[in-house]
Design a protein around this motif. Structure first.
Motif, mmCIF file in Angstrom:
data_model
loop_
_atom_site.group_PDB
_atom_site.id
_atom_site.type_symbol
_atom_site.label_atom_id
_atom_site.label_comp_id
_atom_site.label_asym_id
_atom_site.label_seq_id
_atom_site.Cartn_x
_atom_site.Cartn_y
_atom_site.Cartn_z
ATOM 1 N N LEU A 107 4.242 -4.410 -12.501
ATOM 2 C CA LEU A 107 3.765 -3.096 -12.063
ATOM 3 C C LEU A 107 3.496 -3.181 -10.566
ATOM 4 O O LEU A 107 2.757 -4.069 -10.106
ATOM 5 C CB LEU A 107 2.491 -2.736 -12.824
ATOM 6 N N VAL A 108 4.092 -2.266 -9.794
ATOM 7 C CA VAL A 108 3.910 -2.286 -8.343
ATOM 8 C C VAL A 108 3.324 -0.942 -7.892
ATOM 9 O O VAL A 108 3.906 0.116 -8.128
ATOM 10 C CB VAL A 108 5.240 -2.577 -7.609
ATOM 11 N N ASN A 109 2.163 -1.006 -7.251
ATOM 12 C CA ASN A 109 1.417 0.182 -6.830
ATOM 13 C C ASN A 109 1.417 0.253 -5.308
ATOM 14 O O ASN A 109 0.784 -0.552 -4.637
ATOM 15 C CB ASN A 109 -0.017 0.119 -7.361
ATOM 16 N N ALA A 110 2.137 1.239 -4.756
ATOM 17 C CA ALA A 110 2.195 1.412 -3.302
ATOM 18 C C ALA A 110 1.083 2.291 -2.772
ATOM 19 O O ALA A 110 0.922 2.420 -1.553
ATOM 20 C CB ALA A 110 3.545 2.003 -2.905
ATOM 21 N N GLY A 111 0.310 2.942 -3.653
ATOM 22 C CA GLY A 111 -0.842 3.714 -3.216
ATOM 23 C C GLY A 111 -0.515 4.879 -2.297
ATOM 24 O O GLY A 111 -1.361 5.309 -1.524
ATOM 25 N N ASN A 112 0.713 5.402 -2.366
ATOM 26 C CA ASN A 112 1.171 6.481 -1.480
ATOM 27 C C ASN A 112 1.192 6.068 -0.009
ATOM 28 O O ASN A 112 1.227 6.924 0.880
ATOM 29 C CB ASN A 112 0.337 7.755 -1.639
ATOM 30 N N GLY A 113 1.184 4.764 0.235
ATOM 31 C CA GLY A 113 1.287 4.265 1.602
ATOM 32 C C GLY A 113 2.732 3.996 1.966
ATOM 33 O O GLY A 113 3.663 4.603 1.421
ATOM 34 N N ALA A 114 2.937 3.048 2.862
ATOM 35 C CA ALA A 114 4.277 2.796 3.412
ATOM 36 C C ALA A 114 5.113 1.847 2.574
ATOM 37 O O ALA A 114 6.300 1.671 2.844
ATOM 38 C CB ALA A 114 4.147 2.238 4.831
ATOM 39 N N ALA A 115 4.539 1.227 1.544
ATOM 40 C CA ALA A 115 5.241 0.144 0.847
ATOM 41 C C ALA A 115 6.420 0.614 0.004
ATOM 42 O O ALA A 115 7.361 -0.157 -0.216
ATOM 43 C CB ALA A 115 4.260 -0.625 -0.037
ATOM 44 N N GLY A 116 6.378 1.856 -0.511
ATOM 45 C CA GLY A 116 7.379 2.289 -1.468
ATOM 46 C C GLY A 116 8.823 2.137 -1.025
ATOM 47 O O GLY A 116 9.621 1.440 -1.681
ATOM 48 N N ASN A 130 -11.537 0.780 -6.768
ATOM 49 C CA ASN A 130 -10.112 1.107 -6.786
ATOM 50 C C ASN A 130 -9.300 0.271 -7.779
ATOM 51 O O ASN A 130 -8.104 0.494 -7.944
ATOM 52 C CB ASN A 130 -9.514 0.931 -5.388
ATOM 53 N N HIS A 131 -9.937 -0.695 -8.430
ATOM 54 C CA HIS A 131 -9.201 -1.583 -9.320
ATOM 55 C C HIS A 131 -8.633 -0.858 -10.537
ATOM 56 O O HIS A 131 -7.527 -1.173 -11.000
ATOM 57 C CB HIS A 131 -10.093 -2.735 -9.787
ATOM 58 N N ALA A 132 -9.380 0.112 -11.065
ATOM 59 C CA ALA A 132 -8.961 0.773 -12.306
ATOM 60 C C ALA A 132 -7.621 1.476 -12.142
ATOM 61 O O ALA A 132 -6.845 1.567 -13.110
ATOM 62 C CB ALA A 132 -10.033 1.758 -12.760
ATOM 63 N N GLN A 133 -7.349 1.986 -10.953
ATOM 64 C CA GLN A 133 -6.100 2.705 -10.712
ATOM 65 C C GLN A 133 -4.890 1.844 -11.071
ATOM 66 O O GLN A 133 -4.003 2.265 -11.814
ATOM 67 C CB GLN A 133 -6.029 3.130 -9.240
ATOM 68 N N THR A 134 -4.874 0.621 -10.557
ATOM 69 C CA THR A 134 -3.764 -0.292 -10.850
ATOM 70 C C THR A 134 -3.869 -0.848 -12.263
ATOM 71 O O THR A 134 -2.860 -0.952 -12.981
ATOM 72 C CB THR A 134 -3.739 -1.445 -9.838
ATOM 73 N N ALA A 135 -5.076 -1.197 -12.688
ATOM 74 C CA ALA A 135 -5.264 -1.810 -14.006
ATOM 75 C C ALA A 135 -4.822 -0.875 -15.126
ATOM 76 O O ALA A 135 -4.144 -1.297 -16.079
ATOM 77 C CB ALA A 135 -6.723 -2.205 -14.192
ATOM 78 N N ASP A 136 -5.176 0.397 -15.024
ATOM 79 C CA ASP A 136 -4.790 1.358 -16.067
ATOM 80 C C ASP A 136 -3.276 1.526 -16.122
ATOM 81 O O ASP A 136 -2.679 1.570 -17.210
ATOM 82 C CB ASP A 136 -5.458 2.709 -15.804
ATOM 83 N N ALA A 137 -2.640 1.640 -14.948
ATOM 84 C CA ALA A 137 -1.192 1.798 -14.908
ATOM 85 C C ALA A 137 -0.487 0.554 -15.445
ATOM 86 O O ALA A 137 0.542 0.646 -16.128
ATOM 87 C CB ALA A 137 -0.737 2.085 -13.475
ATOM 88 N N TYR A 144 4.521 2.795 -9.183
ATOM 89 C CA TYR A 144 3.355 3.680 -9.303
ATOM 90 C C TYR A 144 2.928 4.133 -7.911
ATOM 91 O O TYR A 144 2.775 3.307 -7.007
ATOM 92 C CB TYR A 144 2.221 2.926 -10.009
ATOM 93 N N LEU A 145 2.762 5.442 -7.735
ATOM 94 C CA LEU A 145 2.341 6.037 -6.456
ATOM 95 C C LEU A 145 3.246 5.551 -5.322
ATOM 96 O O LEU A 145 2.779 5.089 -4.285
ATOM 97 C CB LEU A 145 0.876 5.721 -6.153
ATOM 98 N N PHE A 146 4.550 5.691 -5.511
ATOM 99 C CA PHE A 146 5.513 5.114 -4.581
ATOM 100 C C PHE A 146 5.933 6.049 -3.460
ATOM 101 O O PHE A 146 6.568 5.611 -2.496
ATOM 102 C CB PHE A 146 6.756 4.626 -5.343
ATOM 103 N N THR A 147 5.616 7.326 -3.556
ATOM 104 C CA THR A 147 6.018 8.264 -2.520
ATOM 105 C C THR A 147 5.000 8.266 -1.385
ATOM 106 O O THR A 147 3.821 8.567 -1.619
ATOM 107 C CB THR A 147 6.145 9.686 -3.087
ATOM 108 N N PRO A 148 5.398 7.930 -0.150
ATOM 109 C CA PRO A 148 4.445 7.993 0.966
ATOM 110 C C PRO A 148 3.904 9.415 1.112
ATOM 111 O O PRO A 148 4.671 10.382 1.113
ATOM 112 C CB PRO A 148 5.286 7.587 2.181
#
Length: 455
Positions: free
Chosen positions: A174-183, A225-232, A205-209
């Motif tokens: 599972l890869v979470n970019a957090g709507n930042g630049a990583a996606g 902020n951990h739950a966001q990634t953990a739940d996904a 998850y949350l891959f669109t900047p």
């Protein structure tokens, strides 16, 4: 602009419209061209913040006025600026980013040629003086040009050199970019891995900047902020998860249960992964949490060298020692073969490779290390008088210590436990880390005792 507000120890960070404006960015660009680049070409990249495109354009105008050609790589991560600066033979590189700061902030991360760090002793103080002074930087007789450059393909090729695709197991990540630049960058890396035959599967998850950060500013180290990634991760049934901050120079790991993994254990795992491939190499570590890392380095036949916390210090020591890897518990991971710079992408490849080789879950690997060397996690305190609070802790524990190290805060070592206490470089906080040899209750008790003294 408040005097000196945006200029920090090794970067620029401030509030948009107050500390940082387009005219200020333009002055910084002109000063960088004069002092660091000396009219040579400069790489410019930017993160996903709303203010970043305009700030990057203003920075470019200043650089061009100073005679530097601007090699614009667009939306990217900080490590892509590091790579492009070295790959393109530029005189310097500048990333427009405030990483994990609030949406109203922005800033700059700057490097010299070869992606060497820029700090106050190597040009940042002179840039500050020129920007805040009454006179603008000198204008060049020939303005520089703006040249868009696409370096992502070469960057991905560089990253693929850090793994052996044929040795990877069919892991689900599972890869979470957090709507930042990583996606977009990770999409390119995933495509390269697939082309190389790597059997990895990714749930994005949350891959669109998104400059509005609708799901919160990506700062995965915060417990809230951990739950966001953990739940996904649990919903996807992935083998492990990764979350990046806004400019993805830091990455954070979660096991298959959704448990967040303390950065100190990731440093140990990456040290083990590097030493498996290149036995006897040097590993650089920061002094906050060391017992697990030193045990792993020793067992693998490596050599450990300590550096002060902070990327400028870590990179300097790594270059001096030609260290293969360096790690900070704050999730900055440095690699000799990546210009001695930190990367948030390479650790994902190295952890996947380690799990593939050992054929055990990440949770099991970490649990064994956590039992052997339990840690408190970094605890932050805001005493009214930090110096007096630290003095109380010193008076209580220093007389009993078996060893002391004041190279970065105060580190005291005892027979079965250790702690590091230091002032924050960037905030008005006192930070505490406690660790022990196989005694989690002792860690808890010592945190409580020291917390009382700090209060």
């Amino acid at each position: 602009m408040s005097p000196r507000a945006p200029f920090k120890a090794y970067d620029v960070r401030g509030v948009v419209g107050k500390d940082l404006t387009e005219p200020v960015m333009e002055r910084i660009g002109a000063a960088f061209a004069a002092i660091v680049a000396k009219g040579g070409p400069v790489v410019v990249g930017r993160d996903a913040r709303a203010s970043s495109p305009a700030f990057a354009a203003a920075l470019a105008r200043g650089l061009q006025a100073g005679g530097s050609d601007v090699l614009d790589i667009g939306l990217c991560g900080t490590e892509e600026v590091y790579f492009a600066t070295d790959h393109l033979g530029a005189a310097g590189g500048i990333m427009v980013t405030a990483s994990h700061n609030p949406p109203g902030d922005n800033g700059l991360k700057m490097v010299r040629s070869g992606a060497r760090p820029l700090d106050r002793d190597s040009g940042l103080a002179e840039i500050e003086e020129m920007v805040l002074g009454p006179d603008p930087a000198p204008r060049a007789a020939r303005p520089g040009e703006l040249e868009p450059r696409d370096i992502r393909g070469a960057y991905v090729e560089k990253l693929l050199g850090f793994t052996h695709p044929e040795k990877l197991a069919p892991l689900h990540i599972l890869v979470n970019a957090g709507n930042g630049a990583a996606g977009p960058t990770f999409d390119a890396l995933a495509e390269g891995l697939q082309a190389a035959g790597a059997p990895l599967r990714f749930t994005r998850y949350l891959f669109t900047p998104d400059p509005t950060f609708p799901n919160g500013v990506p700062n995965p180290i915060l417990p809230e902020n951990h739950a966001q990634t953990a739940d996904a991760l649990r919903a996807a049934g992935a083998d492990f998860g990764v979350a990046w901050d806004g400019d993805f120079d830091r990455c954070f790991f979660f096991d298959h249960t959704g448990a967040f993994i303390d950065g100190a254990y990731i440093v140990g795992l990456l040290a083990a992964a590097v030493l498996r491939e290149t036995p006897g190499e040097t590993v650089v570590y920061d002094p906050r949490v060391v017992l697990n890392t030193l045990d792993i380095i020793g067992a693998a036949g490596g050599r450990g060298v300590q550096a002060k916390t902070g990327h400028s210090f870590m990179k300097s020591v790594m270059r001096a020692e030609s260290a293969a890897y360096g790690g900070e518990m704050s999730a900055h991971h440095y690699f000799r073969d990546f210009m001695f710079c930190d990367s948030g992408m390479i650790p994902v490849l190295k952890v996947a490779e380690l799990l593939s080789a050992q054929q055990v879950p990440l949770a099991e690997l970490v649990a064994a290390r956590a039992r052997a060397f339990p840690v408190s996690g970094e605890r932050n305190f805001s005493p009214a008088d930090p110096d007096a609070a630290i003095a109380r802790v010193e008076a209580r524990f220093a007389p009993e210590a078996e060893a002391r190290d004041d190279s970065d805060g105060m580190s005291l070592r005892f027979a079965t436990w250790r702690f590091n206490l230091r002032r924050s470089n960037t905030e008005n906080l006192v930070r505490l880390n406690v660790e022990s040899i196989a005694d989690a209750p002792l860690v808890k008790a010592k945190v409580a005792e020291i917390a009382t003294l700090l209060a």
